[in-house]
Design a protein around this motif. Structure first.
Motif, PDB file in Angstrom:
ATOM      1  N   GLU A   2      16.666 -14.035 -10.279  1.00 15.08           N
ATOM      2  CA  GLU A   2      16.896 -13.970  -8.838  1.00 15.08           C
ATOM      3  C   GLU A   2      16.352 -15.170  -8.095  1.00 15.08           C
ATOM      4  O   GLU A   2      16.945 -15.614  -7.113  1.00 15.08           O
ATOM      5  CB  GLU A   2      16.291 -12.682  -8.260  1.00 15.08           C
ATOM      6  N   LYS A   3      15.225 -15.731  -8.523  1.00 12.02           N
ATOM      7  CA  LYS A   3      14.651 -16.860  -7.799  1.00 12.02           C
ATOM      8  C   LYS A   3      15.506 -18.126  -7.930  1.00 12.02           C
ATOM      9  O   LYS A   3      15.394 -19.033  -7.121  1.00 12.02           O
ATOM     10  CB  LYS A   3      13.217 -17.119  -8.236  1.00 12.02           C
ATOM     11  N   ASP A   4      16.385 -18.176  -8.951  1.00 14.48           N
ATOM     12  CA  ASP A   4      17.277 -19.323  -9.118  1.00 14.48           C
ATOM     13  C   ASP A   4      18.596 -19.157  -8.365  1.00 14.48           C
ATOM     14  O   ASP A   4      19.363 -20.103  -8.257  1.00 14.48           O
ATOM     15  CB  ASP A   4      17.585 -19.547 -10.600  1.00 14.48           C
ATOM     16  N   ALA A   5      18.859 -17.971  -7.844  1.00  9.55           N
ATOM     17  CA  ALA A   5      20.118 -17.711  -7.149  1.00  9.55           C
ATOM     18  C   ALA A   5      20.115 -18.396  -5.778  1.00  9.55           C
ATOM     19  O   ALA A   5      19.110 -18.375  -5.072  1.00  9.55           O
ATOM     20  CB  ALA A   5      20.323 -16.214  -6.965  1.00  9.55           C
ATOM     21  N   PRO A   6      21.246 -19.016  -5.399  1.00  8.36           N
ATOM     22  CA  PRO A   6      21.306 -19.661  -4.081  1.00  8.36           C
ATOM     23  C   PRO A   6      21.339 -18.612  -2.965  1.00  8.36           C
ATOM     24  O   PRO A   6      21.813 -17.499  -3.160  1.00  8.36           O
ATOM     25  CB  PRO A   6      22.607 -20.452  -4.132  1.00  8.36           C
ATOM     26  N   GLU A   7      20.842 -18.997  -1.791  1.00  8.01           N
ATOM     27  CA  GLU A   7      20.871 -18.080  -0.653  1.00  8.01           C
ATOM     28  C   GLU A   7      22.294 -17.889  -0.149  1.00  8.01           C
ATOM     29  O   GLU A   7      22.693 -16.796   0.223  1.00  8.01           O
ATOM     30  CB  GLU A   7      19.989 -18.617   0.484  1.00  8.01           C
ATOM     31  N   LEU A   8      23.046 -18.972  -0.112  1.00  8.85           N
ATOM     32  CA  LEU A   8      24.425 -18.926   0.359  1.00  8.85           C
ATOM     33  C   LEU A   8      25.337 -19.517  -0.707  1.00  8.85           C
ATOM     34  O   LEU A   8      24.955 -20.446  -1.419  1.00  8.85           O
ATOM     35  CB  LEU A   8      24.576 -19.719   1.664  1.00  8.85           C
ATOM     36  N   VAL A   9      26.536 -18.997  -0.780  1.00  7.72           N
ATOM     37  CA  VAL A   9      27.541 -19.557  -1.683  1.00  7.72           C
ATOM     38  C   VAL A   9      28.801 -19.827  -0.877  1.00  7.72           C
ATOM     39  O   VAL A   9      29.042 -19.210   0.157  1.00  7.72           O
ATOM     40  CB  VAL A   9      27.870 -18.604  -2.861  1.00  7.72           C
ATOM     41  N   GLU A  10      29.591 -20.762  -1.360  1.00  7.69           N
ATOM     42  CA  GLU A  10      30.835 -21.115  -0.684  1.00  7.69           C
ATOM     43  C   GLU A  10      32.004 -20.514  -1.464  1.00  7.69           C
ATOM     44  O   GLU A  10      32.084 -20.670  -2.689  1.00  7.69           O
ATOM     45  CB  GLU A  10      30.957 -22.636  -0.626  1.00  7.69           C
ATOM     46  N   ALA A  11      32.881 -19.821  -0.761  1.00  8.93           N
ATOM     47  CA  ALA A  11      34.044 -19.209  -1.408  1.00  8.93           C
ATOM     48  C   ALA A  11      35.008 -20.295  -1.866  1.00  8.93           C
ATOM     49  O   ALA A  11      35.234 -21.280  -1.160  1.00  8.93           O
ATOM     50  CB  ALA A  11      34.748 -18.262  -0.447  1.00  8.93           C
ATOM     51  N   VAL A  12      35.564 -20.124  -3.061  1.00 10.95           N
ATOM     52  CA  VAL A  12      36.545 -21.072  -3.566  1.00 10.95           C
ATOM     53  C   VAL A  12      37.906 -20.750  -2.975  1.00 10.95           C
ATOM     54  O   VAL A  12      38.153 -19.646  -2.475  1.00 10.95           O
ATOM     55  CB  VAL A  12      36.609 -21.044  -5.115  1.00 10.95           C
ATOM     56  N   THR A  13      38.802 -21.704  -3.042  1.00 10.55           N
ATOM     57  CA  THR A  13      40.117 -21.578  -2.429  1.00 10.55           C
ATOM     58  C   THR A  13      40.875 -20.343  -2.911  1.00 10.55           C
ATOM     59  O   THR A  13      41.508 -19.653  -2.129  1.00 10.55           O
ATOM     60  CB  THR A  13      40.960 -22.836  -2.728  1.00 10.55           C
ATOM     61  N   ARG A  14      40.814 -20.056  -4.192  1.00 10.11           N
ATOM     62  CA  ARG A  14      41.612 -18.946  -4.731  1.00 10.11           C
ATOM     63  C   ARG A  14      40.973 -17.580  -4.537  1.00 10.11           C
ATOM     64  O   ARG A  14      41.493 -16.584  -4.998  1.00 10.11           O
ATOM     65  CB  ARG A  14      41.936 -19.174  -6.191  1.00 10.11           C
ATOM     66  N   PHE A  15      39.846 -17.513  -3.875  1.00 11.46           N
ATOM     67  CA  PHE A  15      39.154 -16.246  -3.656  1.00 11.46           C
ATOM     68  C   PHE A  15      40.071 -15.230  -2.983  1.00 11.46           C
ATOM     69  O   PHE A  15      40.103 -14.061  -3.365  1.00 11.46           O
ATOM     70  CB  PHE A  15      37.877 -16.469  -2.828  1.00 11.46           C
ATOM     71  N   THR A  16      40.850 -15.687  -2.001  1.00  9.88           N
ATOM     72  CA  THR A  16      41.791 -14.795  -1.311  1.00  9.88           C
ATOM     73  C   THR A  16      42.799 -14.215  -2.292  1.00  9.88           C
ATOM     74  O   THR A  16      43.073 -13.018  -2.271  1.00  9.88           O
ATOM     75  CB  THR A  16      42.516 -15.553  -0.180  1.00  9.88           C
ATOM     76  N   CYS A  17      43.344 -15.054  -3.170  1.00  7.44           N
ATOM     77  CA  CYS A  17      44.315 -14.587  -4.176  1.00  7.44           C
ATOM     78  C   CYS A  17      43.682 -13.558  -5.103  1.00  7.44           C
ATOM     79  O   CYS A  17      44.318 -12.570  -5.462  1.00  7.44           O
ATOM     80  CB  CYS A  17      44.844 -15.748  -4.999  1.00  7.44           C
ATOM     81  N   ASP A  18      42.442 -13.803  -5.494  1.00  5.54           N
ATOM     82  CA  ASP A  18      41.749 -12.864  -6.378  1.00  5.54           C
ATOM     83  C   ASP A  18      41.553 -11.512  -5.699  1.00  5.54           C
ATOM     84  O   ASP A  18      41.732 -10.467  -6.319  1.00  5.54           O
ATOM     85  CB  ASP A  18      40.401 -13.427  -6.821  1.00  5.54           C
ATOM     86  N   LEU A  19      41.203 -11.531  -4.419  1.00  2.00           N
ATOM     87  CA  LEU A  19      41.031 -10.277  -3.677  1.00  2.00           C
ATOM     88  C   LEU A  19      42.365  -9.552  -3.507  1.00  2.00           C
ATOM     89  O   LEU A  19      42.434  -8.329  -3.630  1.00  2.00           O
ATOM     90  CB  LEU A  19      40.388 -10.537  -2.310  1.00  2.00           C
ATOM     91  N   GLU A  20      43.432 -10.307  -3.252  1.00  2.00           N
ATOM     92  CA  GLU A  20      44.764  -9.705  -3.130  1.00  2.00           C
ATOM     93  C   GLU A  20      45.194  -9.087  -4.458  1.00  2.00           C
ATOM     94  O   GLU A  20      45.801  -8.009  -4.488  1.00  2.00           O
ATOM     95  CB  GLU A  20      45.778 -10.747  -2.663  1.00  2.00           C
ATOM     96  N   ALA A  21      44.897  -9.761  -5.562  1.00  2.00           N
ATOM     97  CA  ALA A  21      45.236  -9.225  -6.883  1.00  2.00           C
ATOM     98  C   ALA A  21      44.464  -7.948  -7.153  1.00  2.00           C
ATOM     99  O   ALA A  21      45.018  -6.959  -7.648  1.00  2.00           O
ATOM    100  CB  ALA A  21      44.941 -10.260  -7.967  1.00  2.00           C
ATOM    101  N   LEU A  22      43.181  -7.947  -6.828  1.00  2.00           N
ATOM    102  CA  LEU A  22      42.352  -6.759  -7.010  1.00  2.00           C
ATOM    103  C   LEU A  22      42.899  -5.600  -6.183  1.00  2.00           C
ATOM    104  O   LEU A  22      42.986  -4.469  -6.656  1.00  2.00           O
ATOM    105  CB  LEU A  22      40.905  -7.059  -6.630  1.00  2.00           C
ATOM    106  N   GLU A  23      43.321  -5.907  -4.966  1.00  2.00           N
ATOM    107  CA  GLU A  23      43.903  -4.877  -4.102  1.00  2.00           C
ATOM    108  C   GLU A  23      45.209  -4.344  -4.699  1.00  2.00           C
ATOM    109  O   GLU A  23      45.451  -3.136  -4.717  1.00  2.00           O
ATOM    110  CB  GLU A  23      44.155  -5.454  -2.711  1.00  2.00           C
ATOM    111  N   ALA A  24      46.047  -5.235  -5.231  1.00  2.00           N
ATOM    112  CA  ALA A  24      47.321  -4.819  -5.828  1.00  2.00           C
ATOM    113  C   ALA A  24      47.104  -3.958  -7.068  1.00  2.00           C
ATOM    114  O   ALA A  24      47.832  -2.992  -7.299  1.00  2.00           O
ATOM    115  CB  ALA A  24      48.160  -6.046  -6.186  1.00  2.00           C
ATOM    116  N   LEU A  25      46.104  -4.293  -7.869  1.00  2.00           N
ATOM    117  CA  LEU A  25      45.851  -3.538  -9.094  1.00  2.00           C
ATOM    118  C   LEU A  25      45.175  -2.192  -8.835  1.00  2.00           C
ATOM    119  O   LEU A  25      45.173  -1.314  -9.689  1.00  2.00           O
ATOM    120  CB  LEU A  25      44.997  -4.364 -10.060  1.00  2.00           C
ATOM    121  N   THR A  26      44.613  -2.039  -7.659  1.00  2.00           N
ATOM    122  CA  THR A  26      43.916  -0.788  -7.326  1.00  2.00           C
ATOM    123  C   THR A  26      44.564  -0.072  -6.148  1.00  2.00           C
ATOM    124  O   THR A  26      43.918   0.737  -5.482  1.00  2.00           O
ATOM    125  CB  THR A  26      42.430  -1.065  -7.010  1.00  2.00           C
ATOM    126  N   GLU A  27      45.859  -0.344  -5.885  1.00  2.00           N
ATOM    127  CA  GLU A  27      46.515   0.226  -4.715  1.00  2.00           C
ATOM    128  C   GLU A  27      46.855   1.713  -4.845  1.00  2.00           C
ATOM    129  O   GLU A  27      47.039   2.386  -3.829  1.00  2.00           O
ATOM    130  CB  GLU A  27      47.774  -0.571  -4.366  1.00  2.00           C
TER     131      GLU A  27
END
Length: 174
Positions: A2-27
Motif C-alpha cells: 500500500e505504501k508504494d501505491a500512488p495517491e492518484l492515477v490517470e485513466a487510460v484512453t480505453r477505460f471508457t471502452c472497458d467499462l462499456e464492455a463490462l456493462e454489456a457483459l453484465t446487462e
C-alpha cells in the motif's frame, strides 16, 4: 504494498471502452449460467472461416452429420475500408451469428473455429485489442458465446491448411 501505491492515477484512453464492455457483459438482470464444459449431449462443430480482399466465407460441419453448412459472399463498400484483420474476425462473428439464427449451430455446441489470421485468434483469447473495431468484435463474439451457451475454441491454422480444407476457395468465389 500500500505504501508504494500512488495517491492518484490517470485513466487510460480505453477505460471508457472497458467499462462499456463490462456493462454489456453484465446487462442481464440475472447472471447467465455458463457451463465450465459442454454437457454430455452437446454437439461438436468445426468451422473454417476465411476472408480475402473481396470476399468471405465459412463452412461448418457438426460431428455425426453428413451436411456441411457453407456461406459466402462479397464484401460491400462499407466493409472495404476495414483492415484484413477486421474482415477475418468479422467473418467468424458473422458465421456464429448466422449459425445460431439458422439453427445450424445448436445451443450448447462446442465449436472449434479455424482461421488463418493470427490476430483474430490472439485478440479473441486475450479478450481485447488495441483496435477499437477488433475490440468490438471480441466483445460481440463473447456475447454470442454466452447467449448461445457455446464453448468456442478459436484456433489459428496455416493458410495452406485452409487451402487444403477448401474454405480458402470459398472466400475467393471458387
Amino acid at each position: 504494498d500500500e505504501k508504494d501505491a500512488p495517491e492518484l492515477v490517470e485513466a487510460v484512453t480505453r477505460f471508457t471502452c472497458d467499462l462499456e464492455a463490462l456493462e454489456a457483459l453484465t446487462e442481464s438482470e440475472l447472471p447467465p449460467c455458463i457451463r465450465a464444459r459442454p454437457v454430455a449431449t452437446a454437439c461438436t462443430g468445426f468451422a473454417f472461416g476465411d476472408a480475402s480482399g473481396v470476399g468471405f466465407g465459412q463452412s461448418v460441419w457438426l460431428l455425426g452429420t453428413v451436411d456441411i453448412d457453407v456461406f459466402y459472399s462479397l464484401w460491400g463498400e462499407d466493409a472495404s475500408d476495414n483492415s484484413s484483420n477486421w474482415k477475418e474476425f468479422y467473418n467468424q462473428v458473422m458465421g456464429v451469428e448466422r449459425g445460431l439464427e439458422k439453427g445450424t449451430i445448436p445451443r450448447g455446441t462446442e465449436l472449434f473455429m479455424f482461421t488463418d489470421n493470427f490476430m483474430t485468434e490472439r485478440a479473441y483469447f486475450r479478450g481485447t485489442s488495441k483496435s477499437k473495431r477488433l475490440f468490438d468484435l471480441v466483445l460481440k463474439l463473447h456475447k454470442l458465446e454466452m447467449s448461445g451457451e457455446l464453448h468456442i475454441h478459436l484456433i489459428w491454422v496455416a493458410g495452406t491448411r485452409m487451402i487444403v480444407q477448401g474454405t480458402d476457395g470459398i472466400s475467393q468465389g471458387d
